[in-house]
Design a protein around this motif. Structure first.
Motif, PDB file in Angstrom:
ATOM      1  N   SER A   7      58.339  -1.343 -44.325  1.00  0.00           N
ATOM      2  CA  SER A   7      59.087  -2.402 -43.659  1.00  0.00           C
ATOM      3  C   SER A   7      58.194  -3.628 -43.410  1.00  0.00           C
ATOM      4  O   SER A   7      58.608  -4.775 -43.588  1.00  0.00           O
ATOM      5  N   ILE A   8      56.949  -3.354 -43.039  1.00  0.00           N
ATOM      6  CA  ILE A   8      55.992  -4.445 -42.784  1.00  0.00           C
ATOM      7  C   ILE A   8      55.711  -5.219 -44.078  1.00  0.00           C
ATOM      8  O   ILE A   8      55.665  -6.453 -44.091  1.00  0.00           O
ATOM      9  N   VAL A   9      55.542  -4.478 -45.154  1.00  0.00           N
ATOM     10  CA  VAL A   9      55.265  -5.146 -46.441  1.00  0.00           C
ATOM     11  C   VAL A   9      56.493  -5.971 -46.849  1.00  0.00           C
ATOM     12  O   VAL A   9      56.370  -7.117 -47.304  1.00  0.00           O
ATOM     13  N   PHE A  40      62.449  -2.384 -37.243  1.00  0.00           N
ATOM     14  CA  PHE A  40      62.139  -3.612 -36.502  1.00  0.00           C
ATOM     15  C   PHE A  40      61.540  -4.730 -37.361  1.00  0.00           C
ATOM     16  O   PHE A  40      61.999  -5.872 -37.272  1.00  0.00           O
ATOM     17  N   PRO A  41      60.524  -4.467 -38.180  1.00  0.00           N
ATOM     18  CA  PRO A  41      59.962  -5.594 -38.953  1.00  0.00           C
ATOM     19  C   PRO A  41      60.989  -6.287 -39.854  1.00  0.00           C
ATOM     20  O   PRO A  41      60.962  -7.510 -39.992  1.00  0.00           O
ATOM     21  N   VAL A  42      61.888  -5.510 -40.467  1.00  0.00           N
ATOM     22  CA  VAL A  42      62.832  -6.149 -41.390  1.00  0.00           C
ATOM     23  C   VAL A  42      64.080  -6.679 -40.683  1.00  0.00           C
ATOM     24  O   VAL A  42      64.730  -7.606 -41.165  1.00  0.00           O
ATOM     25  N   ASN A  68      63.819   2.540 -49.768  1.00  0.00           N
ATOM     26  CA  ASN A  68      63.088   3.653 -49.184  1.00  0.00           C
ATOM     27  C   ASN A  68      63.522   4.917 -49.937  1.00  0.00           C
ATOM     28  O   ASN A  68      64.621   5.415 -49.734  1.00  0.00           O
ATOM     29  N   TRP A  69      62.629   5.383 -50.832  1.00  0.00           N
ATOM     30  CA  TRP A  69      62.974   6.518 -51.703  1.00  0.00           C
ATOM     31  C   TRP A  69      62.521   7.828 -51.067  1.00  0.00           C
ATOM     32  O   TRP A  69      61.362   7.996 -50.722  1.00  0.00           O
ATOM     33  N   ILE A 100      67.833  -2.460 -46.004  1.00  0.00           N
ATOM     34  CA  ILE A 100      67.075  -1.282 -46.458  1.00  0.00           C
ATOM     35  C   ILE A 100      68.036  -0.389 -47.233  1.00  0.00           C
ATOM     36  O   ILE A 100      69.157  -0.157 -46.788  1.00  0.00           O
ATOM     37  N   ASN A 101      67.580   0.065 -48.396  1.00  0.00           N
ATOM     38  CA  ASN A 101      68.415   0.976 -49.171  1.00  0.00           C
ATOM     39  C   ASN A 101      67.723   2.340 -49.245  1.00  0.00           C
ATOM     40  O   ASN A 101      66.633   2.446 -49.793  1.00  0.00           O
ATOM     41  N   ILE A 102      68.351   3.355 -48.647  1.00  0.00           N
ATOM     42  CA  ILE A 102      67.803   4.717 -48.722  1.00  0.00           C
ATOM     43  C   ILE A 102      68.228   5.313 -50.060  1.00  0.00           C
ATOM     44  O   ILE A 102      69.426   5.343 -50.376  1.00  0.00           O
TER      45      ILE A 102
END
Ligand code: ASP
Length: 445
Positions: free
Chosen positions: A192-194, A251-253, A205-206, A260-262
């Motif tokens: 998320s930070i990156v 939080f970062p994103v 997020n794999w 975010i895609n799981i």
């Protein structure tokens, strides 16, 4: 072109076969430019996670015990991957340094972080991407909290000049240059930070499931996958025990509005779950009333009664002050005219329960106080509930028909969640009853 940050969890990088799947996923889409790996996870049930091996090995080293055998086991996890991928690459000098650092008591966080560090090095070599040590780009403050400002500046500047990079998850550095890790599962936070630092269009997020499930599969059989969920809904569900993503990873994103895609490394065609900032986007609007259901056991209620409580200015504040003095957060606060109920985590009351009750009695002199244990909380969450009529009726009807007594009700003012307290013994039955009430109408995806 879009920028995607891709984070792969431990099971996605547990062995060479998994590395091959990961490389295929990355190479398939040139937007997948920045990669955040975890340490190798379990290859089969009963296997060890490398992070656990590292913690255990370090603990033995700090007690002065021999770690040769344990350290060899860790080395072989990495060497097996390197040899099966036929890489012309060696981690031997790293192993020597790390083992020495263990023997010199370099710190538990340092030890655990090597899982991601070494896996990141292999993945970078395999992909032909530069390896960026997270210690040089992710920073913590003196008090151990994440230093967002410094990280964004340094990490953003570093990655801006690179087409691709591998940044290992889970750790960063302290102002005194020692290593610090996030809490367990923290590679999700690094991803998320990156994403935030490169202003990514998407954070993928794999993992090893095809998305976030509507309910806990250990309780409800084959629950459906949630296609789209908002950050806020996810917060509510993860707080109440649903896990796929680290709680702090949004939080970062979130503030940058990055979705975010799981996704599932073992089923890359599945669309997974999209976690989005808001539901206004036409693709993200909910056709369903309920997005998900989650719950936890282990709560208790402290109920106070006092005649004319409603006239007593400052009553609530004085009660809550007692909890604040003990650094305890309360969960919910349902109240009546002359009653006030505080829902707390049992865990926080261990050993100080009687003292707390005494202090409350001194603070507000109630007519009666009772403590009720073994409460489970169930959160029914859905942005589709706003303005929908009859949702509460259906939830309570389902619970009543399952012959379960409701001990507490709290509807969030956002109208996006209803929290129900039931006895712990009724928890699973109530969860299943709510799920099937909504599933039967096909209102749930
Ligand atoms: N390897 C660390 C853990 O097992 C961090 C992570 O996988 O995200 O908790």
């Amino acid at each position: 072109m879009d920028i995607k940050v891709v984070k792969f969890g431990g099971s996605s990088l547990a062995d060479a076969k998994q590395f091959q799947k990961v490389a295929a996923i990355i190479k398939e889409d040139p937007a997948r430019r920045f990669v955040v790996p975890s340490a190798p996870g379990k290859r089969f049930s009963g296997d060890d996670k490398v992070t656990d091996l590292l913690y255990s090995c370090y603990d033995h080293a700090s007690k002065g015990e021999n770690i040769d055998e344990e350290f060899e086991k860790i080395k072989s996890r990495y060497n097996d991957i390197i040899s099966e991928l036929k890489l012309d690459f060696s981690l031997e000098s790293d192993f020597v340094q790390i083992k020495n650092a263990f023997l010199c008591h370099a710190g538990r966080d340092f030890a655990a972080s090597r899982g991601e560090y070494l896996n990141g090095k292999i993945l970078a070599a395999y992909l032909g991407f530069p390896f960026i040590d997270a210690a040089s780009v992710i920073f913590f403050h003196e008090d151990g909290t994440f230093n967002e400002k410094l990280t964004n500046t340094i990490l953003g500047a570093k990655l801006r000049n690179l087409e691709n990079a591998v940044v290992p998850g889970f750790y960063g550095s302290m102002p005194n240059d020692t290593i610090r890790t996030f809490s367990r599962g923290g590679s999700d936070i690094t991803g998320s930070i990156v994403s935030r630092a490169v202003n990514a269009d998407l954070y993928e997020n794999w993992t090893d499931v095809s998305g976030f499930l509507m309910a806990d599969p250990r309780i409800v059989s084959s629950p459906k996958v949630i296609r789209v969920i908002t950050y806020q809904e996810l917060r509510e569900l993860s707080y109440m025990g649903a896990t796929v993503l680290h709680e702090d990873a949004i939080f970062p994103v979130r503030f940058a509005g990055i979705p975010i895609n799981i996704r599932n490394t073992n089923d890359p065609e599945a669309p997974g779950t999209m976690i989005v900032p808001y539901s206004k986007h036409p693709d993200y609007e909910s056709k369903e009333i309920i997005t998900g259901i989650a719950g936890k056991k282990g709560f208790c209620t402290i109920t106070l009664e006092k005649g004319k409580m409603n006239d007593e200015v400052g009553f609530g504040r004085r009660v809550l002050q007692v909890f604040e003095n003990h650094n305890i957060c309360f969960e919910h606060l349902p109240s009546g005219i002359d009653t006030m109920c505080v829902i707390l985590n049992n865990h926080d009351l261990e050993g100080i329960r009687d003292m707390l009750v005494n202090e409350i009695c001194q603070a507000v002199e109630p007519d009666s106080v009772s403590v009720d244990d073994n409460i489970a909380l169930i959160a029914v969450v859905g942005r589709g509930m706003v303005k929908a009529k009859g949702t509460a009726y259906r939830i309570f009807k389902a619970i009543a028909e399952a012959d379960v007594n409701i001990r507490m009700i709290d509807q969030g003012s956002s109208e996006k969640n209803i929290v129900i307290g039931v006895g712990e013994e009724d928890f699973e039955v109530a969860m299943r009853a709510i799920y099937s009430e909504f599933a039967k109408d096909n209102l749930i995806r």
